[in-house]
Design a protein around this motif. Structure first.
Motif, PDB file in Angstrom:
ATOM      1  N   PRO A  89      -0.460   6.544   0.596  1.00 13.93           N
ATOM      2  CA  PRO A  89      -0.738   7.473   1.632  1.00 13.93           C
ATOM      3  C   PRO A  89      -1.383   8.619   1.562  1.00 13.93           C
ATOM      4  O   PRO A  89      -1.134   9.082   0.152  1.00 13.93           O
ATOM      5  CB  PRO A  89       0.438   7.732   2.488  1.00 13.93           C
ATOM      6  CG  PRO A  89       1.644   7.684   1.564  1.00 13.93           C
ATOM      7  CD  PRO A  89       1.091   6.609   0.555  1.00 13.93           C
TER       8      PRO A  89
ATOM      9  N   SER B 243       5.914  -3.696   8.725  1.00 16.12           N
ATOM     10  CA  SER B 243       5.478  -3.818  10.308  1.00 16.12           C
ATOM     11  C   SER B 243       6.320  -5.046  10.692  1.00 16.12           C
ATOM     12  O   SER B 243       6.246  -6.054  10.557  1.00 16.12           O
ATOM     13  CB  SER B 243       3.982  -4.169  10.362  1.00 16.12           C
ATOM     14  OG  SER B 243       3.605  -4.265  11.636  1.00 16.12           O
TER      15      SER B 243
ATOM     16  N   MET C  46      -1.937   2.532  12.113  1.00 18.25           N
ATOM     17  CA  MET C  46      -1.004   3.679  11.831  1.00 18.25           C
ATOM     18  C   MET C  46      -1.858   5.169  11.709  1.00 18.25           C
ATOM     19  O   MET C  46      -1.130   6.127  11.768  1.00 18.25           O
ATOM     20  CB  MET C  46      -0.038   3.512  10.468  1.00 18.25           C
ATOM     21  CG  MET C  46       0.561   2.418  10.389  1.00 18.25           C
ATOM     22  SD  MET C  46       1.464   2.360   8.762  1.00 18.25           S
ATOM     23  CE  MET C  46       2.583   3.839   9.191  1.00 18.25           C
TER      24      MET C  46
ATOM     25  N   ILE D 241       2.883  10.525   7.200  1.00 13.66           N
ATOM     26  CA  ILE D 241       2.816   9.467   8.033  1.00 13.66           C
ATOM     27  C   ILE D 241       3.100  10.088   9.631  1.00 13.66           C
ATOM     28  O   ILE D 241       4.241  10.775   9.674  1.00 13.66           O
ATOM     29  CB  ILE D 241       3.772   8.035   7.677  1.00 13.66           C
ATOM     30  CG1 ILE D 241       3.104   7.564   6.426  1.00 13.66           C
ATOM     31  CG2 ILE D 241       3.871   7.157   8.975  1.00 13.66           C
ATOM     32  CD1 ILE D 241       4.078   6.384   5.918  1.00 13.66           C
ATOM     33  N   SER D 242       2.244   9.898  10.379  1.00 18.26           N
ATOM     34  CA  SER D 242       2.331  10.313  11.795  1.00 18.26           C
ATOM     35  C   SER D 242       2.803   9.344  12.796  1.00 18.26           C
ATOM     36  O   SER D 242       3.374   9.489  13.864  1.00 18.26           O
ATOM     37  CB  SER D 242       1.126  11.028  12.129  1.00 18.26           C
ATOM     38  OG  SER D 242       0.002  10.243  12.284  1.00 18.26           O
ATOM     39  N   ALA D 243       2.543   8.276  12.318  1.00 21.84           N
ATOM     40  CA  ALA D 243       3.025   7.106  13.649  1.00 21.84           C
ATOM     41  C   ALA D 243       4.496   7.052  13.483  1.00 21.84           C
ATOM     42  O   ALA D 243       5.135   7.292  12.524  1.00 21.84           O
ATOM     43  CB  ALA D 243       2.200   5.507  12.877  1.00 21.84           C
TER      44      ALA D 243
ATOM     45  N   LEU E 180       7.416   0.228   3.098  1.00 26.11           N
ATOM     46  CA  LEU E 180       6.879   0.087   4.690  1.00 26.11           C
ATOM     47  C   LEU E 180       6.828  -1.560   5.147  1.00 26.11           C
ATOM     48  O   LEU E 180       6.038  -2.234   4.525  1.00 26.11           O
ATOM     49  CB  LEU E 180       5.601   0.783   4.575  1.00 26.11           C
ATOM     50  CG  LEU E 180       4.904   0.724   6.264  1.00 26.11           C
ATOM     51  CD1 LEU E 180       5.866   1.695   7.033  1.00 26.11           C
ATOM     52  CD2 LEU E 180       3.570   1.497   6.182  1.00 26.11           C
TER      53      LEU E 180
ATOM     54  N   VAL F 283      -5.338   5.886   3.335  1.00 24.92           N
ATOM     55  CA  VAL F 283      -4.635   5.566   2.158  1.00 24.92           C
ATOM     56  C   VAL F 283      -5.483   5.049   1.171  1.00 24.92           C
ATOM     57  O   VAL F 283      -6.562   5.041   1.217  1.00 24.92           O
ATOM     58  CB  VAL F 283      -3.604   3.931   2.524  1.00 24.92           C
ATOM     59  CG1 VAL F 283      -2.816   4.209   3.435  1.00 24.92           C
ATOM     60  CG2 VAL F 283      -4.668   3.077   2.789  1.00 24.92           C
TER      61      VAL F 283
ATOM     62  N   ASN G 105       7.186   4.751  -0.565  1.00 27.84           N
ATOM     63  CA  ASN G 105       7.264   6.117  -0.321  1.00 27.84           C
ATOM     64  C   ASN G 105       7.960   6.815  -1.617  1.00 27.84           C
ATOM     65  O   ASN G 105       8.624   6.141  -2.458  1.00 27.84           O
ATOM     66  CB  ASN G 105       7.818   6.569   1.066  1.00 27.84           C
ATOM     67  CG  ASN G 105       9.134   6.334   1.222  1.00 27.84           C
ATOM     68  OD1 ASN G 105      10.049   5.886   0.187  1.00 27.84           O
ATOM     69  ND2 ASN G 105       9.918   6.218   2.436  1.00 27.84           N
TER      70      ASN G 105
ATOM     71  N   LEU H 283      -3.465   6.274   9.465  1.00 22.71           N
ATOM     72  CA  LEU H 283      -3.215   6.721   8.156  1.00 22.71           C
ATOM     73  C   LEU H 283      -4.314   6.337   6.998  1.00 22.71           C
ATOM     74  O   LEU H 283      -4.576   5.195   6.995  1.00 22.71           O
ATOM     75  CB  LEU H 283      -1.825   6.058   7.723  1.00 22.71           C
ATOM     76  CG  LEU H 283      -1.448   6.367   6.492  1.00 22.71           C
ATOM     77  CD1 LEU H 283      -0.946   7.918   6.308  1.00 22.71           C
ATOM     78  CD2 LEU H 283       0.044   5.645   5.784  1.00 22.71           C
TER      79      LEU H 283
ATOM     80  N   PHE I 101      -4.946   0.128   8.199  1.00 21.81           N
ATOM     81  CA  PHE I 101      -3.967   1.231   8.006  1.00 21.81           C
ATOM     82  C   PHE I 101      -4.416   2.253   8.946  1.00 21.81           C
ATOM     83  O   PHE I 101      -3.554   2.831   9.679  1.00 21.81           O
ATOM     84  CB  PHE I 101      -3.690   1.780   6.624  1.00 21.81           C
ATOM     85  CG  PHE I 101      -2.691   1.173   5.804  1.00 21.81           C
ATOM     86  CD1 PHE I 101      -1.459   1.794   6.196  1.00 21.81           C
ATOM     87  CD2 PHE I 101      -3.007   0.467   4.930  1.00 21.81           C
ATOM     88  CE1 PHE I 101      -0.253   1.129   5.310  1.00 21.81           C
ATOM     89  CE2 PHE I 101      -1.883  -0.303   4.128  1.00 21.81           C
ATOM     90  CZ  PHE I 101      -0.410   0.189   4.383  1.00 21.81           C
TER      91      PHE I 101
ATOM     92  N   LEU J  24       7.840   5.888  13.179  1.00 25.39           N
ATOM     93  CA  LEU J  24       8.697   5.106  12.273  1.00 25.39           C
ATOM     94  C   LEU J  24      10.104   4.772  12.961  1.00 25.39           C
ATOM     95  O   LEU J  24      11.029   5.683  13.763  1.00 25.39           O
ATOM     96  CB  LEU J  24       9.050   5.742  10.910  1.00 25.39           C
ATOM     97  CG  LEU J  24       7.579   6.018  10.242  1.00 25.39           C
ATOM     98  CD1 LEU J  24       8.042   6.753   8.808  1.00 25.39           C
ATOM     99  CD2 LEU J  24       6.740   4.551   9.982  1.00 25.39           C
TER     100      LEU J  24
END
Length: 153
Positions: A91, A20, A55, A95-97, A18, A59, A12, A57, A51, A99
């Motif tokens: 992205p 997992s 997520m 990012i809405s997932a 990032l 990308v 980012n 998301l 992704f 964190l």
């Protein structure tokens, strides 16, 4: 038999990487986001799909970083050889997932998923100064983490 995996390195604007955090069949793993290539799918499309699935998301898949160049037996299926392909990913939206700030910080919903499937995951960023081969669990991920950290791709 071969098991093809595709992973994304997402860094980012704060220079955080990032990862997992996954709980699979009673064991904990920290790895890069991504997963298995499906029949009829290209590697970049696989990463985009993963992704979105993991997520929600979208990308942009950019530079190829590395493809496994050594034998790695699957930790889960000993009769399979793992071949992993790594790309940088950017992205295309915020990012809405959820964190997390600490490793393996699963919420109740994620633990319910684990109870049903034997697997669950959550995501977090690791600050660049704290990121190294030791940040991830799997052998191929360790190679890639070192390459990214050293700027070798």
């Amino acid at each position: 038999m071969f098991n093809l995996r595709v992973y994304g390195i997402l860094i980012n604007e704060k220079k955080q990487v990032l990862v997992s955090d996954e709980f699979i069949r009673g064991s904990y793993y920290t790895k890069f986001p991504g997963g298995g290539l499906e029949f009829g799918e290209g590697t970049r499309d696989c990463l985009k799909r993963e992704f979105i699935e993991e997520m929600s998301l979208e990308v942009k898949v950019t530079d190829h970083i590395y493809t496994t160049d050594f034998f790695q037996m699957s930790a889960f299926t000993p009769d399979q050889q793992i071949i992993s392909i790594y790309y940088f990913a950017e992205p295309l939206a915020a990012i809405s997932a959820p964190l997390r700030l600490k490793p393996f910080d699963f919420d109740q919903r994620q633990m319910n998923v684990y109870e049903q499937t034997g697997e669950t995951e959550t995501f977090r960023f690791i600050d660049w100064n704290d990121f190294s081969e030791e940040s991830v669990t799997l052998p191929i991920d360790k190679v890639v983490a070192g390459m990214v950290r050293r700027g070798e791709w």
